[in-house]
Design an enzyme around this catalytic site. Structure first.
Site, mmCIF file in Angstrom:
data_model
loop_
_atom_site.group_PDB
_atom_site.id
_atom_site.type_symbol
_atom_site.label_atom_id
_atom_site.label_comp_id
_atom_site.label_asym_id
_atom_site.label_seq_id
_atom_site.Cartn_x
_atom_site.Cartn_y
_atom_site.Cartn_z
ATOM 1 N N SER A 143 0.873 -1.171 0.000
ATOM 2 C CA SER A 143 0.000 0.000 0.000
ATOM 3 C C SER A 143 0.913 1.224 0.000
ATOM 4 O O SER A 143 2.091 1.115 0.389
ATOM 5 C CB SER A 143 -0.844 -0.007 1.281
ATOM 6 O OG SER A 143 -1.393 1.263 1.525
ATOM 7 N N TYR A 156 -1.162 -1.262 10.438
ATOM 8 C CA TYR A 156 -1.258 -1.502 8.989
ATOM 9 C C TYR A 156 -0.006 -0.976 8.288
ATOM 10 O O TYR A 156 0.607 -1.673 7.472
ATOM 11 C CB TYR A 156 -2.517 -0.800 8.473
ATOM 12 C CG TYR A 156 -2.835 -1.005 7.005
ATOM 13 C CD1 TYR A 156 -3.152 -2.265 6.507
ATOM 14 C CD2 TYR A 156 -2.868 0.080 6.123
ATOM 15 C CE1 TYR A 156 -3.485 -2.445 5.162
ATOM 16 C CE2 TYR A 156 -3.200 -0.083 4.785
ATOM 17 C CZ TYR A 156 -3.503 -1.341 4.306
ATOM 18 O OH TYR A 156 -3.823 -1.507 2.976
HETATM 19 N N1 LIG Z 1 -8.578 -0.745 -1.312
HETATM 20 C C1 LIG Z 1 -7.545 0.056 -1.086
HETATM 21 O O1 LIG Z 1 -7.687 1.295 -1.041
HETATM 22 C C2 LIG Z 1 -6.179 -0.545 -0.904
HETATM 23 C C3 LIG Z 1 -5.066 0.307 -1.006
HETATM 24 C C4 LIG Z 1 -3.804 -0.223 -0.830
HETATM 25 C C5 LIG Z 1 -3.639 -1.571 -0.584
HETATM 26 N N2 LIG Z 1 -4.720 -2.385 -0.483
HETATM 27 C C6 LIG Z 1 -4.499 -3.808 -0.197
HETATM 28 O O2 LIG Z 1 -5.132 -4.593 -1.171
HETATM 29 C C7 LIG Z 1 -5.369 -5.889 -0.632
HETATM 30 C C8 LIG Z 1 -6.792 -6.323 -0.977
HETATM 31 O O3 LIG Z 1 -7.715 -5.474 -0.307
HETATM 32 P P1 LIG Z 1 -9.033 -4.906 -1.006
HETATM 33 O O4 LIG Z 1 -8.878 -3.463 -1.120
HETATM 34 O O5 LIG Z 1 -9.376 -5.700 -2.196
HETATM 35 O O6 LIG Z 1 -10.095 -5.122 0.192
HETATM 36 P P2 LIG Z 1 -11.271 -6.175 0.394
HETATM 37 O O7 LIG Z 1 -12.267 -6.059 -0.707
HETATM 38 O O8 LIG Z 1 -11.716 -5.982 1.800
HETATM 39 O O9 LIG Z 1 -10.543 -7.584 0.242
HETATM 40 C C9 LIG Z 1 -9.765 -8.131 1.264
HETATM 41 C C10 LIG Z 1 -9.594 -9.605 0.970
HETATM 42 O O10 LIG Z 1 -8.756 -10.173 1.999
HETATM 43 C C11 LIG Z 1 -9.429 -11.306 2.550
HETATM 44 N N3 LIG Z 1 -9.099 -11.449 3.954
HETATM 45 C C12 LIG Z 1 -9.213 -10.525 4.948
HETATM 46 N N4 LIG Z 1 -8.900 -11.071 6.139
HETATM 47 C C13 LIG Z 1 -8.598 -12.374 5.895
HETATM 48 C C14 LIG Z 1 -8.230 -13.473 6.712
HETATM 49 N N5 LIG Z 1 -8.108 -13.363 8.035
HETATM 50 N N6 LIG Z 1 -8.000 -14.673 6.132
HETATM 51 C C15 LIG Z 1 -8.151 -14.819 4.782
HETATM 52 N N7 LIG Z 1 -8.482 -13.819 3.955
HETATM 53 C C16 LIG Z 1 -8.721 -12.621 4.510
HETATM 54 C C17 LIG Z 1 -10.912 -11.044 2.355
HETATM 55 O O11 LIG Z 1 -11.616 -12.277 2.266
HETATM 56 P P3 LIG Z 1 -12.547 -12.932 3.390
HETATM 57 O O12 LIG Z 1 -13.227 -11.835 4.135
HETATM 58 O O13 LIG Z 1 -13.484 -13.798 2.605
HETATM 59 O O14 LIG Z 1 -11.612 -13.747 4.223
HETATM 60 C C18 LIG Z 1 -10.919 -10.351 0.998
HETATM 61 O O15 LIG Z 1 -10.928 -11.302 -0.036
HETATM 62 C C19 LIG Z 1 -5.097 -5.783 0.872
HETATM 63 O O16 LIG Z 1 -3.836 -6.332 1.153
HETATM 64 C C20 LIG Z 1 -5.072 -4.283 1.113
HETATM 65 O O17 LIG Z 1 -4.253 -3.930 2.207
HETATM 66 C C21 LIG Z 1 -5.992 -1.904 -0.643
#
Ligand SMILES: NC(=O)c1ccc[n+]([C@@H]2O[C@H](COP(=O)([O-])OP(=O)(O)OC[C@H]3O[C@@H](n4cnc5c(N)ncnc54)[C@H](OP(=O)(O)O)[C@@H]3O)[C@@H](O)[C@H]2O)c1
Length: 266
Positions: A143, A156
């Site tokens: 991130s 985080y």
């Molecule tokens: N969206 C942003 O603005 C942003 C920016 C920078 C980086 N990121 C990074 O991008 C990545 C994906 O996030 P996203 O934005 O797509 O958010 P999201 O839609 O909330 O997706 C998060 C994913 O991680 C899984 N997850 C969470 N806790 C878990 C656990 N304990 N065990 C297994 N799986 C788990 C969730 O699946 P389940 O709930 O089904 O387990 C879901 O598939 C993350 O690493 C996040 O830090 C996001």
């Protein structure tokens, strides 16, 4: 990009929503074998059903990234049942919304387990097979909070900073043996990440923050990630206006420190 992904076995964590789902759906257009992991089986089945409409083969392996024993056990099962993994997207993760002063260390540990250690475990599990075949690509979704600290995100930011140190070292040690590494730092992306972000009580934040709501789409982010992987970039920042904070932190830190302490955190 087809040559990069065709014929590859690709494991994506966090594939049940957001960026992970979008990665799976785009990769499904290639002749890939996709391994989809997250906790929610019903959501993984939904994503797999969409992927199977395209050219790919899809397998589902539920995982709880907060539980290192479960992560080890699932990795062992995947490797014994599927065989070698060519690409691993360590994407699953949670964000945070709580001040340092209010946050019990258990919350910091949980974030570290999900956002950092789970990927380390999976990486160490898939590496021997990759080294044996002379090819592998490990992608860590960090991130911009892995590049600078930001209010309400201490654990985080710590976990995402840790990814940079670990994976940069991995690249330095093994790229000459055919192991590619890409650390991706997205800015704000429109997903459930703020809704699911952990608070001081351990409960989800439950709010779609304005930053996320006005961010890049998950599909556009996933496409940019796949271009970076195709180009074998070691570091890739996927940003809009957030580039300014990265620029200030690197070249004009006095401006960065003035801005980051004045920011209205959400
Ligand atoms: N969206 C942003 O603005 C942003 C920016 C920078 C980086 N990121 C990074 O991008 C990545 C994906 O996030 P996203 O934005 O797509 O958010 P999201 O839609 O909330 O997706 C998060 C994913 O991680 C899984 N997850 C969470 N806790 C878990 C656990 N304990 N065990 C297994 N799986 C788990 C969730 O699946 P389940 O709930 O089904 O387990 C879901 O598939 C993350 O690493 C996040 O830090 C996001």
């Amino acid at each position: 990009m087809k040559n990069t992904f065709d014929g590859k076995t690709i494991w994506i964590t966090g594939a049940s929503s957001g960026i992970g789902e979008a990665l799976a759906l785009e990769l499904a257009n290639n002749k890939t074998h996709l391994i989809l992991s997250a906790r929610r089986l019903n959501e993984l089945e939904r994503v797999a059903a969409s992927c199977r409409k395209s050219e790919c083969k899809c397998s589902i392996y539920p995982i709880d990234l907060s539980d290192p024993q479960n992560v080890e056990a699932v990795a062992d099962r995947v490797i014994s049942e599927v065989g070698r993994i060519d690409m691993l997207f360590n994407n699953g993760g949670i964000s945070q919304r709580s001040y340092v002063i209010d946050t019990p260390v258990e919350v910091d540990r949980k974030i570290m387990e999900i956002d950092y250690f789970s990927g380390v475990i999976l990486t160490k599990k898939v590496l021997p097979g990759m080294l044996k075949s002379g090819f592998g690509h490990i992608i860590a979704i960090s991130s911009i909070t892995g590049l600078f600290g930001f209010p309400l995100r201490s654990g985080y930011a710590a976990a995402k900073h840790a990814l940079h140190g670990f994976y940069e070292t991995l690249w330095a040690e093994l790229h000459e043996k055919g192991i590619n590494v890409t650390v991706v730092s997205p800015g704000r992306v429109r997903t459930n990440v703020s809704l699911e972000a952990i608070t001081a009580s351990g409960k989800p934040h439950g709010i779609m923050d304005h930053g996320q709501d006005s961010g890049l789409s998950a599909e556009a982010c996933a496409h940019k990630i796949l271009i970076a992987v195709h180009r074998r970039k070691v570091m890739a920042n996927i940003v809009g206006r957030e580039w300014l904070m990265i620029f200030f932190k690197k070249f004009m830190p006095f401006i960065f420190y003035r801005l980051v302490s004045k920011v209205q955190p959400t």
